[in-house]
Design an enzyme around this catalytic site. Structure first.
Site, PDB file in Angstrom:
ATOM      1  N   HIS A   1      -3.862  -4.814  -0.131  1.00  0.00           N
ATOM      2  CA  HIS A   1      -3.406  -5.392   1.139  1.00  0.00           C
ATOM      3  C   HIS A   1      -3.495  -6.913   1.071  1.00  0.00           C
ATOM      4  CE1 HIS A   1      -3.072  -1.747   3.640  1.00  0.00           C
ATOM      5  NE2 HIS A   1      -3.976  -1.276   2.802  1.00  0.00           N
TER       6      HIS A   1
ATOM      7  N   CYS B   1       0.834  -1.200   0.000  1.00  0.00           N
ATOM      8  CA  CYS B   1       0.000   0.000   0.000  1.00  0.00           C
ATOM      9  C   CYS B   1       0.874   1.258   0.000  1.00  0.00           C
ATOM     10  CB  CYS B   1      -0.991  -0.042   1.164  1.00  0.00           C
ATOM     11  SG  CYS B   1      -2.332   1.170   1.003  1.00  0.00           S
TER      12      CYS B   1
ATOM     13  N   GLU C   1      -2.501  -8.972   3.194  1.00  0.00           N
ATOM     14  CA  GLU C   1      -2.810  -9.500   4.529  1.00  0.00           C
ATOM     15  C   GLU C   1      -4.303  -9.446   4.836  1.00  0.00           C
ATOM     16  OE1 GLU C   1      -2.330  -5.086   5.376  1.00  0.00           O
ATOM     17  OE2 GLU C   1      -1.609  -6.533   3.912  1.00  0.00           O
TER      18      GLU C   1
END
Length: 194
Positions: free
Chosen positions: A175, A77, A177
């Site tokens: 993202h 990001c 994650e």
């Protein structure tokens, strides 16, 4: 394998650490230059505003360390955006790893872009096993235009770089994650790179 998440005060580092642990690996949070240089894999996160994040990076003295790394590095990001030449956000000079300038979406669309989007035109081992048009999670008001280093694309008002790569440096605007199974696969691909 030693995995270091750069801790410079501008990242959602715990969620990245937990995602790595879910894959069966351990990660260390660090702002120590020697520890970062000694890592097998380095993750450069970022959440927030570009100029203040870059100020924190400069205060920590890590900017030269990051640029000089030879092992695989993943910017996530804002981390990816700071690896570019510059950002319109706060008129910020970046690290210059990726040869592209980050710009803001126009006021014709809702900013920031928040939510699920599809990645297409995948061009890197980072996406091994990932199908075209898989969904990833994004939160951003600024984007890197398509350039020579683009390895994945997304559409939101314009087609933009969802991911970048130059040599050992990788960046994802999204993202991983937070992007469920697809994100976990992308993180695993990064962590198992030579």
């Amino acid at each position: 394998m030693k995995i270091v998440i750069i801790n410079y005060g501008a990242g959602n580092i715990q969620s990245i650490k937990f995602a790595i642990e879910r894959l069966g690996y351990e990660a260390v949070l660090s702002n120590d230059v020697e520890e970062i240089k000694g890592a097998d894999k380095v993750i450069f996160p970022g959440v927030g505003e570009a100029s203040s994040a870059m100020s924190k990076l400069l205060e920590s003295g890590l900017q030269n360390c990051i640029v000089e790394l030879k092992q695989p590095v993943l910017g996530i990001c804002l981390g990816m955006q700071l690896m570019c030449n510059s950002s319109e956000e706060g008129n910020t000079k970046g690290l210059g790893i990726f040869d592209v300038d980050v710009i803001r979406y126009s006021n014709k669309v809702k900013v920031p872009q928040i939510g699920w989007n599809q990645i297409t035109n995948l061009k890197s081992d980072l996406f091994t096993g990932v199908s075209d048009k898989e969904h990833i999670y994004s939160v951003h008001s600024y984007y890197a235009p398509i350039c020579e280093e683009t390895i994945a694309e997304c559409d939101y008002e314009v087609t933009y770089s969802a991911a970048l790569q130059k040599e050992n440096f990788y960046g994802t605007q999204f993202h991983p994650e937070k992007s469920s199974e697809v994100g976990q696969l992308i993180l695993r691909n990064f962590l198992t790179m030579k």
